[in-house]
Design a protein around this motif. Sequence first.
Motif, PDB file in Angstrom:
ATOM      1  N   LEU A  34       0.836  -1.202   0.000  1.00 15.93           N
ATOM      2  CA  LEU A  34       0.000   0.000   0.000  1.00 15.93           C
ATOM      3  C   LEU A  34       0.870   1.251   0.000  1.00 15.93           C
ATOM      4  O   LEU A  34       0.553   2.258  -0.616  1.00 15.93           O
ATOM      5  N   GLY A  35       1.998   1.154   0.686  1.00 18.93           N
ATOM      6  CA  GLY A  35       2.912   2.285   0.795  1.00 18.93           C
ATOM      7  C   GLY A  35       3.468   2.757  -0.545  1.00 18.93           C
ATOM      8  O   GLY A  35       3.884   3.908  -0.688  1.00 18.93           O
ATOM      9  N   HIS A  36       3.428   1.892  -1.551  1.00 13.38           N
ATOM     10  CA  HIS A  36       3.900   2.313  -2.868  1.00 13.38           C
ATOM     11  C   HIS A  36       2.985   3.342  -3.511  1.00 13.38           C
ATOM     12  O   HIS A  36       3.341   3.946  -4.524  1.00 13.38           O
ATOM     13  N   GLY A  37       1.807   3.513  -2.899  1.00 12.01           N
ATOM     14  CA  GLY A  37       0.868   4.475  -3.475  1.00 12.01           C
ATOM     15  C   GLY A  37       0.647   5.683  -2.592  1.00 12.01           C
ATOM     16  O   GLY A  37      -0.205   6.507  -2.887  1.00 12.01           O
ATOM     17  N   ASP A  38       1.409   5.827  -1.493  1.00 16.24           N
ATOM     18  CA  ASP A  38       1.097   6.915  -0.547  1.00 16.24           C
ATOM     19  C   ASP A  38       1.816   8.216  -0.850  1.00 16.24           C
ATOM     20  O   ASP A  38       1.691   9.191  -0.123  1.00 16.24           O
ATOM     21  N   GLY A  39       2.584   8.233  -1.897  1.00 17.13           N
ATOM     22  CA  GLY A  39       3.267   9.474  -2.278  1.00 17.13           C
ATOM     23  C   GLY A  39       4.565   9.697  -1.538  1.00 17.13           C
ATOM     24  O   GLY A  39       5.255  10.683  -1.772  1.00 17.13           O
ATOM     25  N   GLY A  40       4.909   8.764  -0.688  1.00 18.46           N
ATOM     26  CA  GLY A  40       6.134   8.904   0.083  1.00 18.46           C
ATOM     27  C   GLY A  40       7.320   8.269  -0.603  1.00 18.46           C
ATOM     28  O   GLY A  40       7.379   8.189  -1.838  1.00 18.46           O
ATOM     29  N   SER A  41       8.236   7.787   0.218  1.00 19.63           N
ATOM     30  CA  SER A  41       9.507   7.334  -0.343  1.00 19.63           C
ATOM     31  C   SER A  41       9.357   6.090  -1.201  1.00 19.63           C
ATOM     32  O   SER A  41      10.036   5.930  -2.216  1.00 19.63           O
ATOM     33  N   LEU A  42       8.403   5.197  -0.822  1.00 17.78           N
ATOM     34  CA  LEU A  42       8.210   4.000  -1.652  1.00 17.78           C
ATOM     35  C   LEU A  42       7.721   4.387  -3.038  1.00 17.78           C
ATOM     36  O   LEU A  42       8.144   3.842  -4.049  1.00 17.78           O
ATOM     37  N   THR A  43       6.779   5.345  -3.075  1.00 20.68           N
ATOM     38  CA  THR A  43       6.250   5.802  -4.358  1.00 20.68           C
ATOM     39  C   THR A  43       7.372   6.380  -5.216  1.00 20.68           C
ATOM     40  O   THR A  43       7.490   6.057  -6.412  1.00 20.68           O
TER      41      THR A  43
END
Lengths: 352, 581
Positions: free
Chosen positions: A25-34
């Motif tokens: 999910l973190g890949h879509g949060d606009g943070g470092s994963l994205t």
Amino acid sequence: MPPTIIGSLIYPQGSDDMENGLILLGHGDGGSLTHGLIEDLFCPYFSNEMLDLFMDAAILPSIEGRMAITTDSFVVDPLFFPGGDIGRLAICGTVNDLAVSGAHPQYLTASFIIEEGLEISTLERVVASMSKTCSEAGVQVVAGDTKVVSRGQADKLFINTSGFGWLPKGVDLGYHRIMPGDLVVVSGHLGEHGIAIIAERHGLDLKGRLASDSAPLNGLISKLIPELSGLKLMRDLTRGGFGTAVKEIALSTRTDIWLEEGYIPISPEVKAAAEILGLDPLYLANEGKFLAIVAPDQSEELLEILHGEPLGSSARILGQVRKGEGNVYLRTTLGGTRALHLLSGRPLPRIC
Amino acid sequence: MEDRLPRIRLVDKYGDIIAQDDWLSRASRALNQGHILAVKGIGGFHLTCDARNREAVSELRRRKRRPAKPFAIMCRDIVTVKSLCHIAPEEMEYLVSPPAPIVLLRTREGHALPKEIAPGMGTLGIMMPYTQLHRLLLENGPPIQVMTSGNVNGMPLVKDNQEALDVLGHVADYFLLHDDHIGFRCDDSLLSVVNGKGLFIRRSRGYHHHAIEVPVDPGSPVTLGVGGDMKNTFSLIVEGRAHLSQHIGSLEYVEGQRVMEEGILHLCDTLGVRPMIVTSDLHPGYNSYRIADGLAERFGALRHRGVQHHHAHMASCMAENGVDGDAIGIILDGTGYGPDGRMRGFEIMTGGYHGFTRGYHLAYVPLPGGDGAIRRPWVTAVAYLITFLGQEGRKIAFRLFPGRGYELELVDRILSQGINAPLASSCGRIFDAVSALLGLCLENTYEGQAAVTLGDLMPWSASREALDPYPFDFNGPIIDPTGMLVAICDDIDRGTGLSIITKRFHHTIIRMVVDAAERVRESKGLSNAVLSGGTWQNPYLYLTTGHILKERGFKVLTHGLLPPGDGSLALGQAVVALKDI
């Protein structure tokens, strides 16, 4: 499945899903994963000077004349199938919508809705395929977006693409130009994409090489438009297939369209598979075919150009526009005339 | 009857005149030499050839692309008929009656005609000459001639001279033409005589002009039932009388649809009426459904939403028998659309004109590919085996249909994945399945071939012996055929004779419907049993079921004026719609 190199670069720290190279999910949060995903996966494949600026919007150079714009969403299951994948479809679908409208496709946007847990390597295969198809079609992805939704809220991967193209001066395609006497041409064998998808989805081991026909048509179409002022309308034959497109033309122009069943190009493999599945090839989707309405005096020229190109080598004239009121008639090889209608639900048995 | 002889000429397929004054001797000679002629009659063209000439008959089959569907024949005289078939006095009466229908007769062992006339069948469809032209041709040419519809399969009869040359030019060598105009097409009527009474398969020439009294208020609005898409007829109820059209036939093609629409408009004009209610079947894929929409608009009539297929069958049989009130319907046929989107054809139901309730039905089976499975009875057989016998059924399927491994794997996969496999509970389909299991008919070349071939193995009389059915179960409202399928497969393995299996299968169907009818009678207290649906054209099933039901105290209502098949739908539709408003 071992994590891909790119997958391992994207994850800043360890977790089971990360170890397994899955989208979080973190890949879509606009943070470092994205950011990691965009920089390490998308950018290498889509790199161009407009995209690489990472602005909120891509600024396009000025274009003279009329623009065409279209958008389409791709939700195909399975993601990969003989002859293509969702990425190739996402490019071809939008490019072809522009091309049959008479436009030269130039810029695309790509938006990804990813289900949590999708393998990053799968995403990468799709993106690589999109990149390759862009090169084939001579278009660039200049803007994009990525969202990740919880498991079950989407099916693996959905892609939306929008496309922009410019129309050469004087191009005038549309229903308004169609007249009784015009001929109906189809650019090649029908039903291949639809059958390939059904076969792959259900694990059917069908005889013959049944592969999707997905291909960008803008190269082929760009050879027709400057040559043929009598080219009046083109339609790509995706969802609903040839049958739906031709009926829509008849309804929109209040003409009747007469088709000869014997002239409709359908490969024996598709015919056999469609028969056993109880499907009508006329209504199966195509992803690399178009229908053209052409003035009779330019039909031979049109065929000649098409036949000189790999994507048009099995093009046929198969019907004619006549005065009427929106009917499509198919003269069967047995001698009877069948009326074609818009598809309404699944075909149910009628034989006693 | 037409006794005046119009001016006749013999032409070739280009329309060039071969003979005028001596047309008879030239045409007779051509027939004797094995040529195929198209002959203009009073309701359309016939294709004719010497029925004794195997090559001519085979050539006609090839050119007409009709590999197996029986050809009707015309005989010079009764002596000739008797040389071919057994003939009872009642059959004789129909044969020589003024309407001159085609009568299905049981053949004599070792009769002189080639089997290509009616491949695999123990019957011949025979009619007597009914015009002066026929009589001359039969007296001067071959004494037995094929006399089959002059049309392309699924298309209307050809009726005009130029149309004949255009459409039949690749079928006939010569054409016998005249300039009498044929106003409306009319096929020959076709019936069998069971229990001394005519049982129509096709009610058309000679019969369709007779309107029938139906139990509705004479003051009720003019109502049109457009019928179904196959074996179409339409029906117009005016002042308590039902006017029924001739056999229109298939509505698959636009040509058939036009003939039907023109026929409706013509009948309305002739009677000087305009329908106020228009109704149809419920099947949304029927062309007749769409046509009904258009006609309602055109007439400014009320478009009744449609009548369920088996409800229409039941109502039609009740109406022609002049009964009202509630009854038990035993409706067996191939395909009828159910309001739940599933296909029905094995219905033991209760109700009347006002509505119906489903009682018992055969268990559903998925039909891989829909209509495709109906054209290929072996696919239906595989669907039954795998659905009801599971893994064991799969093994049996591969054993019984060797050489179809590739398609069989696909069918198996289609079934397990549920790809385009609509559910059907249908008597026609279980006949198809058993016919294919027994190796009688794996692929249909004409509608109903598998079922007709299986039924043809049985005698044309009621069983006088006790039934020896295969086992089956009632599972709530569902009749489960698993036991029967297991037993039939065992019998096939053991090498039990075809005739024994066929008989026990028929007995099982009879027992299923009789038991179901008795259960309904117990719970609803009804004792009128209505038999309708195309399966009742099977004489053994029809006679034996009727006999047993009567023995058990039921009052049995059957079709006499109309065919039990889809040719009777229109009347039922019209009556139900009229009572529904």
